[in-house]
Scaffold this active site. Sequence first.
Site, PDB file in Angstrom:
ATOM      1  N   ASP A 254      -2.290   4.615   4.785  1.00 27.47           N
ATOM      2  CA  ASP A 254      -0.858   4.906   4.914  1.00 27.47           C
ATOM      3  C   ASP A 254      -0.479   5.723   3.679  1.00 27.47           C
ATOM      4  O   ASP A 254      -1.263   5.843   2.735  1.00 27.47           O
ATOM      5  CB  ASP A 254      -0.052   3.597   4.970  1.00 27.47           C
ATOM      6  CG  ASP A 254       1.457   3.839   5.027  1.00 27.47           C
ATOM      7  OD1 ASP A 254       1.892   4.699   5.815  1.00 27.47           O
ATOM      8  OD2 ASP A 254       2.207   3.195   4.272  1.00 27.47           O
ATOM      9  N   SER A 255       0.748   6.224   3.673  1.00 28.07           N
ATOM     10  CA  SER A 255       1.222   6.959   2.498  1.00 28.07           C
ATOM     11  C   SER A 255       1.503   6.006   1.334  1.00 28.07           C
ATOM     12  O   SER A 255       1.695   6.449   0.215  1.00 28.07           O
ATOM     13  CB  SER A 255       2.506   7.698   2.848  1.00 28.07           C
ATOM     14  OG  SER A 255       3.510   6.749   3.140  1.00 28.07           O
TER      15      SER A 255
ATOM     16  N   GLY B 162       6.592  11.421   5.185  1.00 26.19           N
ATOM     17  CA  GLY B 162       7.518  11.719   6.277  1.00 26.19           C
ATOM     18  C   GLY B 162       8.473  12.873   6.035  1.00 26.19           C
ATOM     19  O   GLY B 162       9.113  13.349   6.970  1.00 26.19           O
TER      20      GLY B 162
ATOM     21  N   CYS C 164       0.083   4.658   9.742  1.00 21.00           N
ATOM     22  CA  CYS C 164       1.243   5.457   9.344  1.00 21.00           C
ATOM     23  C   CYS C 164       1.686   6.248  10.568  1.00 21.00           C
ATOM     24  O   CYS C 164       0.872   6.953  11.174  1.00 21.00           O
ATOM     25  CB  CYS C 164       0.801   6.405   8.227  1.00 21.00           C
ATOM     26  SG  CYS C 164       1.994   7.681   7.797  1.00 21.00           S
TER      27      CYS C 164
ATOM     28  N   GLU D 173       9.295   0.965  -0.931  1.00 15.30           N
ATOM     29  CA  GLU D 173       8.344   1.136  -2.041  1.00 15.30           C
ATOM     30  C   GLU D 173       8.941   0.577  -3.340  1.00 15.30           C
ATOM     31  O   GLU D 173       8.226   0.117  -4.213  1.00 15.30           O
ATOM     32  CB  GLU D 173       7.957   2.617  -2.214  1.00 15.30           C
ATOM     33  CG  GLU D 173       7.115   3.179  -1.066  1.00 15.30           C
ATOM     34  CD  GLU D 173       5.635   2.740  -1.078  1.00 15.30           C
ATOM     35  OE1 GLU D 173       5.081   2.470  -2.155  1.00 15.30           O
ATOM     36  OE2 GLU D 173       5.050   2.644   0.027  1.00 15.30           O
TER      37      GLU D 173
ATOM     38  N   CYS E  72       7.875   3.353  11.890  1.00 15.38           N
ATOM     39  CA  CYS E  72       7.323   3.648  10.563  1.00 15.38           C
ATOM     40  C   CYS E  72       6.786   2.314  10.073  1.00 15.38           C
ATOM     41  O   CYS E  72       7.475   1.286  10.190  1.00 15.38           O
ATOM     42  CB  CYS E  72       8.404   4.164   9.625  1.00 15.38           C
ATOM     43  SG  CYS E  72       7.855   4.282   7.902  1.00 15.38           S
TER      44      CYS E  72
ATOM     45  N   HIS F 292       6.453   1.134   7.277  1.00 18.82           N
ATOM     46  CA  HIS F 292       7.203   0.514   6.175  1.00 18.82           C
ATOM     47  C   HIS F 292       8.351  -0.372   6.694  1.00 18.82           C
ATOM     48  O   HIS F 292       8.776  -1.304   6.020  1.00 18.82           O
ATOM     49  CB  HIS F 292       7.835   1.586   5.275  1.00 18.82           C
ATOM     50  CG  HIS F 292       6.889   2.209   4.292  1.00 18.82           C
ATOM     51  ND1 HIS F 292       5.903   3.086   4.660  1.00 18.82           N
ATOM     52  CD2 HIS F 292       6.806   2.087   2.939  1.00 18.82           C
ATOM     53  CE1 HIS F 292       5.252   3.486   3.575  1.00 18.82           C
ATOM     54  NE2 HIS F 292       5.784   2.896   2.517  1.00 18.82           N
TER      55      HIS F 292
HETATM   56  N1  DGL Z   1       4.586   4.321   6.661  1.00 15.78           N
HETATM   57  C1  DGL Z   1       4.681   5.648   7.078  1.00 15.78           C
HETATM   58  C2  DGL Z   1       4.993   5.870   8.509  1.00 15.78           C
HETATM   59  O1  DGL Z   1       4.702   4.994   9.289  1.00 15.78           O
HETATM   60  C3  DGL Z   1       4.885   6.707   6.086  1.00 15.78           C
HETATM   61  C4  DGL Z   1       6.231   6.962   5.651  1.00 15.78           C
HETATM   62  C5  DGL Z   1       6.328   8.059   4.651  1.00 15.78           C
HETATM   63  O2  DGL Z   1       5.463   8.186   3.789  1.00 15.78           O
HETATM   64  O3  DGL Z   1       7.292   8.805   4.722  1.00 15.78           O
HETATM   65  O4  DGL Z   1       5.505   6.878   8.914  1.00 15.78           O
END
Ligand code: DGL
Length: 251
Positions: A6-7, A39, A69, A146, A178, A180
């Site tokens: 993931d990011s 994103g 992600c 984050e 997402c 997150h």
């Molecule tokens: N967790 C990510 C997603 O599902 C990444 C979000 C991001 O880095 O902007 O899109």
Amino acid sequence: MIGLFDSGIGGLTVVRELLRQAPDASFVYLGDTARTPYGNKSPETVIRYALEDAEFLLKHGATSIVIACNSASAVATEALRRAHLSIPIFEVITPAVEAVCRLNVGRVGVIGTRATIASRAYESRLRERGIEVIAKACPLFVPLVEEGWLTDVETKRIVKHYLSSIRQAQVDAMILGCTHYPLLSEIIQRFMGKQVRLIDSGAMVVGELLRHVSQDGARSQRFFLTDLSARSEEIAAQWLARPVHFEKADI
Ligand code: DGL
């Protein structure tokens, strides 16, 4: 060994579900915290990062890859599959769409990063299945997670700002598009009302993953980040309900 990336720490929502269903699973996790968020970046950049992330996981023993992600799933799945023809690659969008279709609902909200919403990956698939979609990009949610601002009053205000139009549309369900966002699910659920089913896109992929990959060898569970911070370990430990040690990844 399962490789997940993931990011940042959002993909740990997939790890949590993986550990719930298969506590002894062997995996290596990579969060690209040095370059988060993905994103807000162009598809070309997200594809380049995703290819580098997968390369790192393969070097560390992964024999399958989970794109934990949505942003990378939306824009980089094809490039990853082309680059690694012999490796099973799982993305998080299709299992979430299937989960919604099983609910038999008429109107669904989809929230995600700008990259995911702009790709229309969810929207077009759900519309093809006759489901009405109200989509909304929520770019501030990732930095809030984050930072660990999971229940702060500022976060509640931003949730209201982004989600009011979806609430007004009286959706039956909403995809947290997402990985997150499940960390914010408590305040999102409270704002949307308990009649709205929240679909955790990351959790849905785990069932499919475990149906397809077999686990062998000794249990190994490693966590890497491209940028280390004590805060990340705190949030991860809270989320996974166990201590998490992050190693530094150089990619
Ligand atoms: N967790 C990510 C997603 O599902 C990444 C979000 C991001 O880095 O902007 O899109």
